[in-house]
Design an enzyme around this catalytic site. Structure first.
Site, mmCIF file in Angstrom:
data_model
loop_
_atom_site.group_PDB
_atom_site.id
_atom_site.type_symbol
_atom_site.label_atom_id
_atom_site.label_comp_id
_atom_site.label_asym_id
_atom_site.label_seq_id
_atom_site.Cartn_x
_atom_site.Cartn_y
_atom_site.Cartn_z
ATOM 1 N N SER A 62 0.818 -1.207 0.000
ATOM 2 C CA SER A 62 0.000 0.000 0.000
ATOM 3 C C SER A 62 0.861 1.270 0.000
ATOM 4 O O SER A 62 1.608 1.516 -0.926
ATOM 5 C CB SER A 62 -0.950 -0.044 1.196
ATOM 6 O OG SER A 62 -1.903 0.966 1.141
ATOM 7 N N ASP A 73 -2.474 6.191 -3.348
ATOM 8 C CA ASP A 73 -1.312 5.570 -2.726
ATOM 9 C C ASP A 73 -0.829 4.446 -3.631
ATOM 10 O O ASP A 73 -1.306 4.284 -4.753
ATOM 11 C CB ASP A 73 -1.625 5.081 -1.316
ATOM 12 C CG ASP A 73 -2.718 4.029 -1.290
ATOM 13 O OD1 ASP A 73 -3.510 3.960 -2.250
ATOM 14 O OD2 ASP A 73 -2.783 3.262 -0.313
ATOM 15 N N ASP A 126 -1.149 1.230 -3.930
ATOM 16 C CA ASP A 126 -2.057 0.233 -4.509
ATOM 17 C C ASP A 126 -3.410 0.817 -4.877
ATOM 18 O O ASP A 126 -4.340 0.083 -5.228
ATOM 19 C CB ASP A 126 -2.227 -0.964 -3.575
ATOM 20 C CG ASP A 126 -2.964 -0.633 -2.293
ATOM 21 O OD1 ASP A 126 -2.996 0.559 -1.904
ATOM 22 O OD2 ASP A 126 -3.500 -1.557 -1.656
ATOM 23 N N ASP A 167 -5.912 2.151 -3.301
ATOM 24 C CA ASP A 167 -7.161 1.987 -2.557
ATOM 25 C C ASP A 167 -7.492 3.232 -1.732
ATOM 26 O O ASP A 167 -8.495 3.266 -1.024
ATOM 27 C CB ASP A 167 -7.152 0.729 -1.684
ATOM 28 C CG ASP A 167 -6.104 0.760 -0.580
ATOM 29 O OD1 ASP A 167 -5.282 1.700 -0.540
ATOM 30 O OD2 ASP A 167 -6.096 -0.183 0.241
#
Length: 453
Positions: free
Chosen positions: A109, A246, A248, A250
């Site tokens: 992440s 960010d 990833d 999400d």
């Protein structure tokens, strides 16, 4: 021993805490637990193997960890659909869209590039509850499925993964984005190949930064944890809004045309009011975590919207949303879940709907964000401490009580341990920033004195 799974999967320094051996073992244990239900039995009775979607962000370590996970799954009789580099919410969507039995996302992440993580999703793209993660951990290295011959799994490329996800995102939009100039910061991460395409297809004028991933520069001075570059670019090109993801994708945070930060609380406030007006906010209720600003609670009260609080972690927000069939929830950090379209936080989806509200109303981002007044708040991360000992330390507990007594009804203290690293987070809200800063830093000093490693 500390629990292997944190608040968002298994995470650690790649090739140290998170090794290829551990990735292989987790995949094999996951296959045991996640293919033991009626659905998998029906597949086998029909002569079909269970199927898992595998994806990753662009970290260089994701290549060997992905290979280890794929090997563990295939050796357990699971067919692997390898989606390559796509956002975490794309992985969740693709699990449901393809009818897969479960899925694996390899990502840390917002963490630095040397870290990595393994996130597991159940059928339908839902995050696993704690008890299922505990079962997987209990099976680690103990029980394996070791089929032979034609019963071993196959690994193949999920060729149209990105196209499916892009079409899905486009299908969620209530209106097009013409007339809005957006700067997109893709964090040199998984959004780099998708977010600019979707915003352009939706009609926005776009300027893109942080879209040159090289395997080692993810989140490096860019993305939702480093908003200064985004703000500078918005001012430089005269854009209407900046959207930051960010690693990833999400999460979604934003800056307005003047470079002021619009955080997850403000984004949720904007979306909640808009969804209520359109009749899409189920039971006129928003779900947030205990980290959300007091200003959000007061703004929702003023707009006739009920707020439900959960523990920190988007999985707990999602559990509450699902328990009462609610439509919107999320975290101040930018995880926003719109259950009509997604089973997890989706930064691209959130950004699209935020910009869509600007296009629909003709209002600036700052005007929309003014729906709530942000109370002064500070979050101090105390690193290098024994975070597991936080709840049992009497000196820290006494310091918290003293701070709460000083604040009274004009603020609050929240202290919690990180679920992914040796760190304690100290959050203080107060009537003025100076008081919040003083109390938070004082409490952080106490934590460091008591729990330093």
């Amino acid at each position: 021993m500390p629990r292997l799974f944190g608040t968002d999967g298994v995470r650690g320094l790649a090739n140290r805490e998170l090794t290829a051996d551990l990735a292989l073992g987790l995949a094999q244990a996951s296959a045991v637990v996640l293919t033991s239900g009626r659905r998998a039995e029906e597949r086998r009775a029909q002569g079909r193997r269970p199927v898992a979607v595998l994806a990753r962000d662009g970290r260089v370590s994701g290549e060997f960890l992905g290979a280890a996970v794929a090997a563990g799954l295939a050796s357990s009789g699971v067919d692997v659909l390898d989606a390559g580099v796509v956002p975490t919410p794309a992985t969740a969507f693709l699990i449901a869209d393809s009818g897969a039995d479960f899925g694996v996302m390899i990502s840390a992440s917002h963490n630095p590039a040397p870290d990595n993580g393994i996130k597991l999703f159940a059928v339908g793209g839902a995050k696993l509850p704690d008890e299922v993660e505990d079962r997987i951990e209990a099976h680690l290295g103990i029980e394996k499925l070791l089929p032979t011959g034609g019963e071993v799994g196959r690994i193949r490329r999920f060729a149209d993964a990105e196209d499916r996800y892009v079409l899905h995102l486009m299908g969620t939009l209530p209106n097009r984005l013409e007339g809005v100039h957006v700067v997109l910061d893709c964090a040199n991460g998984a959004a780099a190949g998708i977010s600019p395409e979707v915003f352009a297809l939706a009609g926005a004028t776009i300027t893109v930064i942080g879209a040159d991933p090289d395997g080692t520069n993810i989140n490096d001075g860019v993305g939702s944890t480093h908003l200064d570059h985004l703000a500078a670019k918005v001012l430089e090109v005269g854009a209407d809004i900046g959207i930051a993801h960010d690693g990833d994708a999400d999460r979604c945070l934003a800056v307005d045309a003047a470079g002021n930060i619009i955080d997850g609380d403000q984004i949720m406030a904007i979306l909640a009011v808009a969804m209520k007006e359109r009749g899409h906010l189920t039971k006129d209720t928003l779900v947030v975590t205990v980290m959300s600003n007091l200003g959000l609670h007061r703004a929702m009260e003023a707009n006739g919207i009920t707020v439900i609080q959960t523990a920190v972690g988007d999985r707990y927000v999602l559990e509450e949303l699902n328990a009462d069939s609610l439509a919107l929830g999320g975290e101040q950090s930018g995880h926003v879940i719109m259950t009509e379209y997604a089973t997890t936080g989706d930064g691209i989806l959130t950004g699209l709907h935020l910009v869509a509200e600007m296009a629909r109303t003709g209002k600036t981002a700052a005007e929309l964000a003014s729906v709530m007044t942000v109370f002064p708040q500070i979050l101090v991360n105390v690193r290098g401490v024994d975070h597991h000992a936080l709840d049992s330390d009497d000196v820290i507990a006494a310091a918290v009580r003293d701070a709460e007594a000083e604040l009274g009804a004009s603020g609050r203290v929240l202290m919690r341990r990180s679920g992914t690293e040796p760190m304690v987070r100290v959050m203080v809200e107060a009537a003025d920033q100076a008081t919040a800063d003083r109390l938070a830093n004082g409490l952080a000093d106490v934590v460091l004195e008591q729990l330093a490693l």
